[in-house]
Structure formats: structure tokens, C-alpha cells
Design a protein around this motif. Structure first.
Motif, PDB file in Angstrom:
ATOM      1  N   SER A  78      56.483  36.635  57.690  1.00 41.01           N
ATOM      2  CA  SER A  78      57.483  37.642  58.066  1.00 41.01           C
ATOM      3  C   SER A  78      58.738  37.036  58.694  1.00 41.01           C
ATOM      4  N   CYS A  79      58.695  35.761  59.058  1.00 38.01           N
ATOM      5  CA  CYS A  79      59.827  35.194  59.809  1.00 38.01           C
ATOM      6  C   CYS A  79      61.068  34.993  58.945  1.00 38.01           C
ATOM      7  N   ILE A  80      60.956  35.067  57.605  1.00 36.55           N
ATOM      8  CA  ILE A  80      62.153  34.945  56.762  1.00 36.55           C
ATOM      9  C   ILE A  80      62.611  36.321  56.266  1.00 36.55           C
ATOM     10  N   SER A  81      62.051  37.388  56.805  1.00 36.82           N
ATOM     11  CA  SER A  81      62.490  38.737  56.445  1.00 36.82           C
ATOM     12  C   SER A  81      63.973  38.891  56.795  1.00 36.82           C
ATOM     13  N   PRO A  82      64.784  39.576  55.954  1.00 35.44           N
ATOM     14  CA  PRO A  82      64.421  40.440  54.836  1.00 35.44           C
ATOM     15  C   PRO A  82      64.221  39.735  53.495  1.00 35.44           C
ATOM     16  N   THR A 115      68.184  34.143  59.043  1.00 32.66           N
ATOM     17  CA  THR A 115      67.985  34.349  57.605  1.00 32.66           C
ATOM     18  C   THR A 115      69.224  34.971  56.967  1.00 32.66           C
ATOM     19  N   GLU A 116      69.815  35.936  57.647  1.00 29.30           N
ATOM     20  CA  GLU A 116      71.009  36.576  57.081  1.00 29.30           C
ATOM     21  C   GLU A 116      72.177  35.598  56.995  1.00 29.30           C
ATOM     22  N   SER A 117      72.349  34.773  58.028  1.00 27.88           N
ATOM     23  CA  SER A 117      73.413  33.762  57.980  1.00 27.88           C
ATOM     24  C   SER A 117      73.224  32.825  56.790  1.00 27.88           C
ATOM     25  N   PHE A 118      71.974  32.540  56.471  1.00 25.38           N
ATOM     26  CA  PHE A 118      71.670  31.644  55.360  1.00 25.38           C
ATOM     27  C   PHE A 118      71.893  32.331  54.012  1.00 25.38           C
ATOM     28  N   MET A 171      61.946  24.999  63.128  1.00 22.55           N
ATOM     29  CA  MET A 171      61.422  24.122  62.083  1.00 22.55           C
ATOM     30  C   MET A 171      60.433  24.883  61.192  1.00 22.55           C
ATOM     31  N   LEU A 172      59.606  25.726  61.796  1.00 20.57           N
ATOM     32  CA  LEU A 172      58.652  26.518  61.010  1.00 20.57           C
ATOM     33  C   LEU A 172      59.395  27.482  60.094  1.00 20.57           C
ATOM     34  N   TRP A 173      60.501  28.050  60.577  1.00 14.00           N
ATOM     35  CA  TRP A 173      61.315  28.929  59.736  1.00 14.00           C
ATOM     36  C   TRP A 173      61.816  28.169  58.503  1.00 14.00           C
ATOM     37  N   GLU A 174      62.267  26.938  58.692  1.00 15.66           N
ATOM     38  CA  GLU A 174      62.728  26.133  57.560  1.00 15.66           C
ATOM     39  C   GLU A 174      61.591  25.872  56.571  1.00 15.66           C
ATOM     40  N   LEU A 175      60.417  25.527  57.077  1.00 18.08           N
ATOM     41  CA  LEU A 175      59.284  25.220  56.201  1.00 18.08           C
ATOM     42  C   LEU A 175      58.888  26.430  55.362  1.00 18.08           C
ATOM     43  N   VAL A 176      58.896  27.621  55.980  1.00 15.15           N
ATOM     44  CA  VAL A 176      58.545  28.847  55.247  1.00 15.15           C
ATOM     45  C   VAL A 176      59.643  29.182  54.243  1.00 15.15           C
ATOM     46  N   LEU A 177      60.901  29.071  54.663  1.00 14.30           N
ATOM     47  CA  LEU A 177      62.030  29.357  53.774  1.00 14.30           C
ATOM     48  C   LEU A 177      61.976  28.485  52.525  1.00 14.30           C
ATOM     49  N   LEU A 178      61.614  27.229  52.688  1.00 16.69           N
ATOM     50  CA  LEU A 178      61.602  26.276  51.575  1.00 16.69           C
ATOM     51  C   LEU A 178      60.304  26.317  50.770  1.00 16.69           C
ATOM     52  N   GLY A 179      59.353  27.168  51.168  1.00 17.76           N
ATOM     53  CA  GLY A 179      58.099  27.285  50.426  1.00 17.76           C
ATOM     54  C   GLY A 179      57.225  26.054  50.522  1.00 17.76           C
ATOM     55  N   GLU A 180      57.294  25.347  51.640  1.00 17.76           N
ATOM     56  CA  GLU A 180      56.494  24.130  51.806  1.00 17.76           C
ATOM     57  C   GLU A 180      55.014  24.481  52.021  1.00 17.76           C
ATOM     58  N   SER A 234      58.916  39.847  71.386  1.00 13.33           N
ATOM     59  CA  SER A 234      58.824  39.884  69.920  1.00 13.33           C
ATOM     60  C   SER A 234      60.105  40.412  69.302  1.00 13.33           C
ATOM     61  N   VAL A 235      60.715  41.405  69.943  1.00 13.95           N
ATOM     62  CA  VAL A 235      61.982  41.954  69.443  1.00 13.95           C
ATOM     63  C   VAL A 235      63.060  40.867  69.456  1.00 13.95           C
ATOM     64  N   ILE A 236      63.120  40.092  70.530  1.00 17.87           N
ATOM     65  CA  ILE A 236      64.104  38.998  70.635  1.00 17.87           C
ATOM     66  C   ILE A 236      63.871  37.974  69.523  1.00 17.87           C
ATOM     67  N   LEU A 237      62.619  37.607  69.337  1.00 14.16           N
ATOM     68  CA  LEU A 237      62.276  36.603  68.335  1.00 14.16           C
ATOM     69  C   LEU A 237      62.555  37.112  66.918  1.00 14.16           C
ATOM     70  N   ARG A 238      62.224  38.369  66.667  1.00 15.09           N
ATOM     71  CA  ARG A 238      62.453  38.947  65.342  1.00 15.09           C
ATOM     72  C   ARG A 238      63.953  39.017  65.033  1.00 15.09           C
ATOM     73  N   ARG A 239      64.753  39.370  66.037  1.00 17.68           N
ATOM     74  CA  ARG A 239      66.200  39.433  65.835  1.00 17.68           C
ATOM     75  C   ARG A 239      66.765  38.034  65.561  1.00 17.68           C
ATOM     76  N   TYR A 240      66.220  37.033  66.270  1.00  9.97           N
ATOM     77  CA  TYR A 240      66.667  35.648  66.059  1.00  9.97           C
ATOM     78  C   TYR A 240      66.403  35.213  64.613  1.00  9.97           C
ATOM     79  N   PHE A 241      65.186  35.455  64.128  1.00  5.50           N
ATOM     80  CA  PHE A 241      64.850  35.086  62.750  1.00  5.50           C
ATOM     81  C   PHE A 241      65.719  35.851  61.745  1.00  5.50           C
TER      82      PHE A 241
END
Length: 663
Positions: free
Chosen positions: A369-373, A499-502, A339-348, A488-495
Motif C-alpha cells: 500500500s505504500c506506493i498508493s495510488p 509517489t505523486e511527485s514521482f 528505501m522500502l518505498w523505492e524497493l516496492v516501487l521498483l518491484g524488487e 499512520s495518517v502522517i506516514l500515509r500522507r508522506y508516501f
């Protein structure tokens, strides 16, 4: 007569021009590859070497024998070695080889320092004045009164934080407008090779703080309170944090002479060239690091080998220059990471309420950083106080909260920002010894004070279904006492995968807006990109949507519709438009070079031929100014065409055209 573009007649589409800047044509890279089907459009590659704009003068500088001896900054490899590498691949040893003198640029004193830092500040506490800047080094560094005031208040934790001992955190603040950027030409060259999320924003400075508060009965206040602050445009959080750990404790013991020695060391550093292994001397220590490039495969971190030193200096290899400990930051709320990833992606609008600046700044940086790249294109403040110059702008109730992420510690904000739609309340960040309990999303009305229980306070309903697998994977890691770096590596890869799928469907659609190469004529202006049509894009999602790369279900269409209205889409699309337009200009220039322009000029009047020469010169200047992705041979060929055309003209016209850079 040619109807437009490079031809003399048909002047409806004037080519951009600019006065000659007194430097020779740059060496350009190999031609950019065609549009990829995957993630990243290849941006333009900078011309090199630049002519430094010369600044950061030596005022206030005491010239040392070392600085007098050195010849200038190390050369930048024109063909970057930072190719995509698999995770854990070692950087080749030749990346760290010293540059030859003939490749070096001659720089002024403090130019090397300015490539990394704007200045170093010492902020202390005065019983009469409160926080005050005691030292600015180098002495000639420019800070406005407003900037100094912001630095003063942002360099100390709020009084309620109770930070005894040593604390590290960072902040971000606006630069005062209307000031010249020293050394800008040189730094802009380096900036173009960076991933988009590491490019500097010239409107902001970062402040990296090492704050010490210890009891001292000899002082009236009873406490020693002081901050050592590094001011920089670079978002290299881990690098500057590591630097401060090394120098701040010793500075508090040795004072100004030590600080001057540190700055002198920094002024001997090589330039922050992306893709090269850099060795940075710092008070007897050698820090080895590699700054990422846009060519690196997203999600990979090439390993910098800690090679044996021939002398007695200690070597330290930094695994990253910019990444934070993602799992540690998200640990208090990791049930809600999607949910936090969505909020950051949408610029909320987001507020992070934390007990200290260390927790607030790390959490804000982790969110960004969670919406990188993808680059987070709105404002974000890792640590924000009520004395900040933008306090009224960001807390007003007369308009909707802006698209910004704020990190705060003052209890006053719990009341002031009650109207904000999304609030993250975190306690002390600690790595859990046991599996964290599920924490439900709380309603905003339940957030009374900063002492409220940790959690996410929002009425937002995520577009995508919750991914239970990542939560289970992280929980299992906690049970098995998996190192936080691995988590952190697992979490970063997940994000990254999310993001890439999106973004891949958007990349694919935008690539289709590019005109075909056969549409590019040397005798017409370059064709325009087709307009982005939201409905057309939505139609592509049925067959080529995120379902091709992600197993997550949910309202992807709704998420895209919301994203297309956000600042992050606007910033991303503007960047793509600029890169694609530059590619069209480069292809148009190549088409011109493949024509027999001398033969054309022989069949037209002198007026038309002169017009052609001036427009071709403008093309060369544009290629230099905008760093178009054009082959070196193409630029040389165009210059040869220009020279041949001029030599075929009468002597009086030759003299005029040889002296004329552009119209």
C-alpha cells in the motif's frame, strides 16, 4: 467513398464486432473531462445497469422467508456521488437512502453473497489427516482440490509460531485456471468505479483467517485448533477482519447453525457499490462503511456518520475498508521507510521474515500500500508456507528471484531464501513506549537464521537522499504519545506525496502522447497514440520533473530508468494506454454523430450503406462492451442515425438489418 473508419469503402481498418448480447443500450455518463494536468487520468465510466450473467445457483440452498421476500439488489447510482472530498468531510446522508424498486436488479439466491465472498471455510486439525477443510458454505461453492489444499495449509500458523489464543491474519493464493467466474458481469460493473489499487485480480483469492488454539484436555492432541476463513476476491482487509472479530468467537461456541445464519445475513447485503454509504447487517449489528471510488481525492477518507438507529440494533461505522495500521507495521523498520518505498516501487524481490502470520501479513500489506495510488502489479503473498503450491517456483536457485513480496514465518526460509537480495526481519510488532533506536542496514551474509536481529538485510543503495524530516516527525510523535492512528495518517500522507511527485511527470508526458482532437475524422479510423520514448521523457524532467513538487534530492533520473524496466511501470502504462485508446474511440464516435449520415447514405450505393449500418452497429456494441466514456445523448443520436438510414432502404433490406446485431 470514405477511406476507412465508419465509411463503407476502405476496409483496411476493420471495426471490432461481437454478437449481440440481447440487452438494450446502456445509459452512459456525461462526457469524460479532457486530459488533466495532474495525477489521474479519468478512466472509462461503466454502462449501467448490467444484465447479470446469472450464476451462483441455489443448489444446496434452503430458501428462507426473508430471501423469498426480497426483490433484488439495490440499484447503483449511475452518476456516482463519490466526488473528491476534503479530509474529514462528512458523507451526505442521501448516500445512504434506499433505492427505489424500479431501479433494482433481479438477482438469483446467493448472488448478493457472491458479490462479497466466494465462500466461508472451516479448517480443523485431524490427527490422521492433519489440516482439513471441515465445512464449506454455501454448500454449492466450488473449490478445486488444489485450492482446498492451499486453504488448509495457509489457514494455520506454522508450528514454530506458538500462537496460543486467537490470531487474525490473511493470505493470498492463485485461483485454479479455466474456471468460470460467477456473477462476473455484475461485479465487473462495480470494479470499474474503484481506485486502481482496489480493483480485484480475477487470478487470485484472499483468505481472511480467524485462528483459535486453546488447551483442551478432552482432545487427544491436548489443544483445540480451528480456523474460520472468509474466501473473497475483494482486498477489503479491514472490513473482513472486523467481520471475523464479530462472528468467529460466537461461531466456535455455536457451530454450523450460526454460520448458516451469518451467510444468510450476508446474502441480504446491498452490492459493494463504490462511493455509497452501505449498511451491512450482521447478527444484530449494523456495519456502516463507504468503499472508495477513483473520483476520491487521494489521501482523503470521507467520514461515515454513525447515525442513530430507529431500532435496537447496534451500529458500527468503519473508517476504512482496506487500510492497515501503517505506522504499527513499519515501526520496527521506520528508519528505512524511504528505501522500502523505492524497493516496492521498483518491484524488487522482498521477503518479510516474521514470528507469526499476523505480523507477516500486516507488514506485506503495508508494503504493497505504500506506493498508493499506484497499483503494485507484481505478486505478493502476505503469508507464505513451504506447502504452498508455488513454493518451488519462488524458491528455486536456478534463476533470479521473481518480482514478488513474500511474508514468511518458518525458520526454514532463512536458509532457503538466503539468495534473495532484500530481506526484512521483524520481531513482535509492538507500539514503542520510547523512541526506537537507529538500526543500520545489515549485510545479507549476517542473516543466518530467523532468530537474527530485526532489521533490513540488503546491499541496495537508495537513489534518493534520506528524508530526515519524516523520521523526526514520527519520533516526536512517539515522544508525545501521539495516537497510532495519527502517526499512520502522517506516514500515509508522506508516501502519497512521494509517489505523486514521482508519477506526475510520467502522467504529464503520457498525456502529451494523445493526438489532438482536430486529428479525429469520422471518415477515418481513430488516430493511434504516439509511442512512449524513454529519451524524450527523460528530457522533460529537467523543467517538469519531481523537483516541482518534492524537495528531496538524489538520482531521480536513475530511479526513473530503473522504474521503466519494472512490472509496476508496465502495468501502469498498459492501463493508461487502454484508457486513452477508449477516449479516442469515444471522440471518434462523437464525431460520427455530428455528421449527417442519412445525407451521406443517399449519395452512395446500397452495398455501401449496408456496410455503414453494420459498422455503426459495431460501434454501439463496442461502446457497450468496453464501457466507453460516451454521453448518453451521443449513443441515442447514433441509434437514431442508424434507424433513419435503415428506414430509407428497401423493405427487404430493412428486415435483414433490423434483425442483424453485428457482423
Amino acid at each position: 467513398c470514405p477511406p476507412g473508419g465508419a465509411g463503407p469503402a476502405g476496409r483496411t481498418a476493420a471495426l471490432p464486432g461481437r454478437a449481440a448480447r440481447g440487452r438494450s443500450l446502456p445509459t452512459a455518463p456525461a462526457p469524460a473531462p479532457p486530459l488533466p494536468a495532474g495525477m489521474v487520468w479519468p478512466p472509462s465510466v461503466p454502462a449501467w445497469p448490467p444484465t447479470p450473467s446469472g450464476s451462483g445457483g441455489a443448489a444446496g440452498r434452503r430458501e428462507s422467508p426473508d430471501s423469498a421476500r426480497r426483490g433484488g439488489v439495490g440499484a447503483m447510482s449511475r452518476r456516482e456521488r463519490g466526488r473528491s472530498r476534503g479530509g474529514g468531510a462528512e458523507v451526505a446522508a442521501e448516500d445512504a437512502e434506499p433505492e427505489s424498486p424500479d431501479q433494482c436488479l433481479s438477482l438469483l439466491p446467493w448472488d448478493r453473497f457472491s458479490a462479497w465472498l466466494h465462500c466461508v471455510c472451516v479448517v480443523g486439525f485431524d490427527l490422521e489427516l492433519g489440516q482439513a477443510v471441515e465445512v464449506i458454505y454455501p454448500p454449492h461453492s466450488k473449490l478445486t482440490d488444489k485450492e482446498k489444499t492451499n486453504i488448509c495449509y495457509l489457514s494455520f500458523p506454522d508450528s514454530n509460531s506458538g500462537c496460543l489464543g486467537d490470531t487474525q491474519f490473511c493470505f493470498r493464493f492463485r485461483r485454479s485456471p479455466g474456471r468460470k467466474v460467477s456473477f462476473c458481469c455484475f461485479l465487473d460493473q462495480l470494479d470499474r468505479d474503484l481506485p486502481v489499487y482496489l480493483k480485484k485480480d480475477s487470478a487470485y483469492y484472499y483468505g481472511y483467517v480467524y485462528f483459535r488454539q486453546v488447551r483442551d484436555k478432552s482432545l487427544k492432541r491436548g489443544y483445540f485448533q480451528k480456523s474460520l476463513v472468509l474466501i473473497s476476491k475483494l482486498p477489503y482487509v479491514h472490513l473482513f477482519r472486523t467481520m471475523l472479530k464479530q462472528i468467529a468467537p460466537e461461531y466456535f461456541e455455536k457451530s454450523e447453525a450460526f454460520l448458516e445464519a451469518v451467510c444468510s445475513d450476508i446474502d441480504r447485503w446491498p452490492a459493494p457499490v463504490p462511493g455509497k454509504v452501505l449498511q451491512l447487517p450482521l447478527m444484530g449489528l449494523i456495519m456502516k462503511l463507504r468503499i472508495p471510488t477513483y473520483r476520491d481525492k487521494p489521501g482523503t477518507t470521507p467520514i461515515v456518520q454513525n447515525m442513530h438507529q430507529a431500532d435496537a440494533q447496534i451500529s458500527m461505522a468503519l473508517p476504512t475498508v482496506h487500510e492497515v495500521d501503517l505506522f504499527r507495521c513499519f515501526c520496527p523498520v521506520f528508519f528505512h521507510i524511504q528505501m522500502l518505498w523505492e524497493l516496492v516501487l521498483l518491484g524488487e524481490p522482498l521477503v518479510v521474515m516474521a514470528p507469526s502470520p499476523a505480523e507477516s501479513s500486516e507488514t506485506v500489506l503495508a508494503l504493497v500500500s505504500c506506493i498508493s495510488p499506484l497499483k503494485y502489479c507484481s505478486d505478493f503473498r502476505p503469508y507464505f508456507t513451504i506447502q504452498d503450491s508455488e513454493f518451488k517456483e519462488y524458491t528455486t536457485r536456478t534463476q533470479a528471484p521473481p518480482s514478488v513480496i513474500l511474508g514468511v514465518t518458518n525458520p526454514f526460509f532463512a536458509k532457503t531464501l538466503q539468495h534473495w537480495p532484500h530481506i526484512i526481519r521483524i520481531g513482535d510488532i509492538k507500539l514503542p513506549g520510547e523512541v526506537p533506536k537507529q538500526v543500520k542496514v545489515k549485510k545479507l551474509k549476517n542473516l543466518k537464521t530467523l532468530d537474527s536481529k530485526p532489521g533490513v538485510y540488503t546491499s541496495y543503495k537508495p537513489y534518493l537522499n534520506k528524508d530526515e524530516e519524516i523520521v523526526k516527525q514520527l519520533q516526536k510523535g512517539v515522544q508525545q504519545k501521539r495516537p497510532t492512528e495519527a502517526q499512520s495518517v502522517i506516514l500515509r500522507r508522506y508516501f502519497l506525496e512521494l509517489t505523486e511527485s514521482f508519477i506526475i511527470p510520467l502522467e504529464r508526458y503520457v498525456a502529451s502522447l494523445m493526438p489532438l482532437q482536430k486529428c479525429i475524422s469520422p471518415w477515418k479510423s481513430p488516430p493511434q497514440l504516439r509511442q512512449f520514448n524513454q529519451d524524450d521523457f527523460m528530457k522533460t524532467l529537467e523543467k517538469a520533473g519531481p523537483q516541482l513538487t518534492s524537495g528531496l534530492k538524489g538520482d531521480w533520473i536513475g530511479l526513473y530508468r530503473h522504474f521503466l524496466k519494472s512490472p509496476n511501470f508496465d502495468g501502469w502504462f498498459r492501463s493508461r494506454q487502454r484508457e486513452m485508446t477508449q477516449k479516442l474511440e469515444a471522440l471518434h464516435l462523437e464525431a460520427l454523430c455530428n455528421e449527417n449520415l442519412v445525407f451521406w447514405s443517399q449519395k452512395h450505393t446500397e452495398v455501401e450503406t449496408v456496410d455503414l449500418v453494420l459498422k455503426l452497429k459495431n460501434k454501439l456494441l463496442q461502446a457497450d462492451r468496453e464501457h466507453l466514456p460516451v454521453n448518453t445523448d451521443t449513443l441515442k443520436k447514433l441509434q437514431t442515425h442508424i434507424n433513419d438510414i435503415i428506414l430509407a432502404l428497401p423493405d427487404d433490406l430493412q428486415d435483414i438489418l433490423l434483425k442483424t446485431g453485428t457482423t
